[in-house]
Design an enzyme around this catalytic site. Structure first.
Site, mmCIF file in Angstrom:
data_model
loop_
_atom_site.group_PDB
_atom_site.id
_atom_site.type_symbol
_atom_site.label_atom_id
_atom_site.label_comp_id
_atom_site.label_asym_id
_atom_site.label_seq_id
_atom_site.Cartn_x
_atom_site.Cartn_y
_atom_site.Cartn_z
ATOM 1 N N GLU A 81 0.705 -1.079 0.189
ATOM 2 C CA GLU A 81 0.042 0.005 -0.096
ATOM 3 C C GLU A 81 1.044 1.336 -0.121
ATOM 4 O O GLU A 81 1.962 1.276 0.851
ATOM 5 C CB GLU A 81 -0.945 -0.026 1.132
ATOM 6 C CG GLU A 81 -1.672 -1.140 1.306
ATOM 7 C CD GLU A 81 -2.888 -0.959 0.118
ATOM 8 O OE1 GLU A 81 -3.182 0.068 -0.469
ATOM 9 O OE2 GLU A 81 -3.713 -2.011 -0.078
ATOM 10 N N ARG A 91 -17.688 -0.104 6.394
ATOM 11 C CA ARG A 91 -18.410 -0.733 5.715
ATOM 12 C C ARG A 91 -19.262 -2.004 6.379
ATOM 13 O O ARG A 91 -20.589 -1.971 6.196
ATOM 14 C CB ARG A 91 -18.068 -1.423 4.235
ATOM 15 C CG ARG A 91 -19.384 -1.659 3.332
ATOM 16 C CD ARG A 91 -18.809 -2.017 1.883
ATOM 17 N NE ARG A 91 -17.817 -3.088 2.076
ATOM 18 C CZ ARG A 91 -17.900 -4.473 2.224
ATOM 19 N NH1 ARG A 91 -19.367 -4.842 2.446
ATOM 20 N NH2 ARG A 91 -17.113 -5.294 2.145
ATOM 21 N N CYS A 144 -7.636 -2.308 8.522
ATOM 22 C CA CYS A 144 -6.214 -2.318 7.877
ATOM 23 C C CYS A 144 -5.803 -0.842 7.835
ATOM 24 O O CYS A 144 -4.523 -0.687 8.153
ATOM 25 C CB CYS A 144 -6.380 -3.248 6.343
ATOM 26 S SG CYS A 144 -6.496 -4.884 6.598
HETATM 27 N N1 PCA Z 1 -8.556 -7.061 6.122
HETATM 28 C C1 PCA Z 1 -9.503 -5.878 6.630
HETATM 29 C C2 PCA Z 1 -9.294 -5.754 8.190
HETATM 30 C C3 PCA Z 1 -8.429 -7.138 8.530
HETATM 31 C C4 PCA Z 1 -7.969 -7.848 7.203
HETATM 32 O O1 PCA Z 1 -7.353 -8.558 7.081
HETATM 33 C C5 PCA Z 1 -9.130 -4.645 5.887
HETATM 34 O O2 PCA Z 1 -8.555 -4.654 4.553
HETATM 35 O O3 PCA Z 1 -9.244 -3.357 6.423
#
Ligand code: PCA
Length: 218
Positions: A81, A91, A144
């Site tokens: 990211e 959501r 996340c």
């Molecule tokens: N994915 C979620 C939260 C925990 C995870 O593994 C996210 O992309 O926010």
């Protein structure tokens, strides 16, 4: 002993497995460039995830690198990211039933932070070793992104963490998850683990990121 902190999430949204934790767990104790991976599982809960992160940061030597992993269901590639937003907008409820809307992660914090991982070099290294990868320009607005922002805020503001490199990487679903959700893209665990090995090695050895196209139109 140099320490790499590698986090994964517990399952969420009524799932029974989260590849991000499976990958982190598989690499616990792995040594690379004189550093050792310490895997930590984090709760998929706004707020509590950062308390657990703080405990992990305090549990030993100051890390040389902190990489947080999460699942991005629907993605087909390993995706470092680029940016964390100072925003919670859920959501779905988190694992404690919280569903914040348009709330900052850190009151009065900057709008966003950039990853300090060499994200372009990582994508380049993964692709050149035959693994699917792309830069992602949004980590979403759920737990996340909350963790990613909280991590980057700590690395940017805490004097004891000056110079520690960190960032967030979303990984695809596992084949067993795709089997329960026909049509969901997936990447097997061994390939994800191999991708993270390449990623950690690159993050420790490449100081200046590549200047290579990694943008998207939307
Ligand atoms: N994915 C979620 C939260 C925990 C995870 O593994 C996210 O992309 O926010």
């Amino acid at each position: 002993m140099l320490r790499i902190l590698l986090s994964g999430f517990e399952p969420f949204d009524r799932d029974t497995v989260n590849p991000s934790w499976e990958v982190a767990q598989a690499l616990d104790g792995w040594q690379v460039e004189g550093a050792t991976v310490q895997a930590v599982q984090l709760p998929c809960v706004f707020g509590a995830v950062l308390e657990r992160l703080d405990a992990a940061l305090a549990d030993g030597e100051r890390p040389v690198l902190v990489v947080a992993l999460g699942l991005a269901g629907g993605r087909t590639e390993v995706t470092p990211e680029r940016a964390a937003l100072n925003l919670d907008d859920a959501r779905i409820p988190d694992n404690a039933g919280q569903q914040p809307v348009d709330r900052p992660v850190v009151a009065d914090g900057p709008a966003a932070y950039f990853s300090t991982l060499p994200i372009k070099a990582i994508v380049h290294a993964l692709r050149s070793q035959g693994l699917p990868a792309s830069v992602s320009n949004t980590a979403g607005t759920f737990v996340c992104n909350h963790l990613f922002y909280g991590l980057m805020h700590r690395l940017a503001t805490r004097s004891d963490l000056q110079g520690v490199r960190g960032g967030f990487v979303h990984v695809p679903a596992l084949p067993e998850q795709a089997a329960r959700m026909p049509g969901m893209p997936s990447l097997d665990l061994a390939t994800q683990v191999q991708g993270l090995r390449i990623l950690l090695h690159t993050a420790l050895t490449v100081q200046t990121d590549l200047r290579e196209q990694g943008g998207s139109l939307h």
